[in-house]
Structures are given as structure tokens and as C-alpha cells.
Design an enzyme around this catalytic site. Structure first.
Site, short mmCIF file in Angstrom:
data_model
loop_
_atom_site.label_atom_id
_atom_site.label_comp_id
_atom_site.label_asym_id
_atom_site.label_seq_id
_atom_site.Cartn_x
_atom_site.Cartn_y
_atom_site.Cartn_z
N HIS A 100 0.84 -1.21 0.00
CA HIS A 100 0.00 0.00 0.00
C HIS A 100 0.87 1.24 0.00
CE1 HIS A 100 0.73 -1.16 4.20
NE2 HIS A 100 0.68 0.13 4.51
N HIS A 102 0.89 5.23 0.93
CA HIS A 102 0.22 6.27 1.72
C HIS A 102 0.26 7.58 0.94
CE1 HIS A 102 0.39 4.23 5.80
NE2 HIS A 102 1.31 3.52 5.15
#
Ligand code: AMP
Length: 138
Positions: A100, A102
Site C-alpha cells: 500500500h 500512503h
């Protein structure tokens, strides 16, 4: 095979998330504990642990979504800047082992400081560089 994570469940709709964006290859949602309001996570639909395991295409899709969303999020929350971060492995700050990125809106004087750097001692930069360049030959 990658172990099951909370982000697999979010992607399958088994636990709720505040969806920001979705396309064929990626999904983006608000971080549950934002560094600043609008803090968004972008994940690939093709599950992989982190950047150390991601194939070129999967990572490219994530970064393309990061590029698309960043100016929109910045405008939406009236931020002054954006920090992009990807944590890899526990030592790298990764808590959820599903790749992921950010997207973190930043405000002047928001007090969210970068960690401090240190200087190389004599010869350390050259020795480190040699190790990295040798790895690049593999
Ligand atoms: P990292 O340290 O890069 O692995 O960050 C994991 C991030 O996932 C943290 O910023 C958490 O706040 C966020 N997070 C964990 N669970 C959820 C959830 N259910 N929904 C949204 N964000 C989450």
C-alpha cells in the site's frame, strides 16, 4: 503465497472502508488513523506483500493511481503539499503486509517532521555505494 490481511478483506468488501477510488487494477480508501485528514491508502487488486515482492505492472498501477489521486486529495482538503510513503517489512515500518502507498496531505507547520539523517563517516559512502552497484549487476 501472500498471507491474508485486513486489506484483502477490505478489497472483498468483507469489512467496511471509506472508498476514495477504484479502477480495474487498484483500490483506494481513507486510512483509519490519518496522519492528516484525507490520508489515503492505495492498494493493488493483485495482492502482493510489498514493493520487494511486487511485479513491475502491479507497482506501476499503484503509482499511477497515486499520481491521479494526489492533486485531487491536495485540493480537496486544502493541503499545501503531499507526502507519499511505502513501508516495506516490519523494520521498514510496515504493519499490514499487503502493498500500500500512503498519500498524506501536508500542511505548513503541521508538525509532522521527517526523521533526521546522519552523516557518512570517511569512506562509508563509497563502501556502501560499491555494495549497491554490485547488487545492480545481479
Ligand atoms: P503501514 O505501517 O504502512 O503498514 O500502515 C498500515 C496503515 O493501515 C496504518 O496507517 C493504519 O492506520 C491503516 N489501517 C489499518 N487498518 C485499517 C483499516 N481497517 N482501514 C483503513 N486503514 C487501516
Amino acid at each position: 503465497m501472500t498471507e491474508e490481511t485486513i486489506f484483502d478483506k477490505i478489497l472483498r468488501g468483507e469489512i467496511p472502508a471509506h472508498k476514495v477510488y477504484e479502477d480495474e487494477h487498484t483500490f483506494a480508501f481513507l486510512d483509519i488513523a490519518p496522519i492528516n485528514k484525507g490520508h489515503t491508502l492505495v492498494i493493488p487488486k493483485n495482492s502482493t506483500r510489498n514493493i520487494l515482492t511486487a511485479d513491475e505492472e502491479t507497482f506501476a498501477h499503484v503509482m499511477e493511481t497515486v499520481r491521479t489521486l494526489s492533486p485531487k486529495i491536495k485540493e480537496a482538503v486544502g493541503a499545501d503539499g503531499i507526502t507519499i510513503g511505502i513501508n516495506n517489512e516490519a523494520a521498514g515500518g510496515q504493519e499490514v503486509f499487503y502493498l500500500h502507498a500512503h498519500i498524506i496531505p501536508r500542511f505548513e507547520n503541521d508538525g509532522r517532521k521527517h526523521w533526521g539523517g546522519e552523516s557518512y563517516k570517511d569512506g562509508e559512502a563509497e563502501a556502501t555505494l560499491e555494495k549497491i552497484v554490485n547488487q545492480l549487476k545481479n
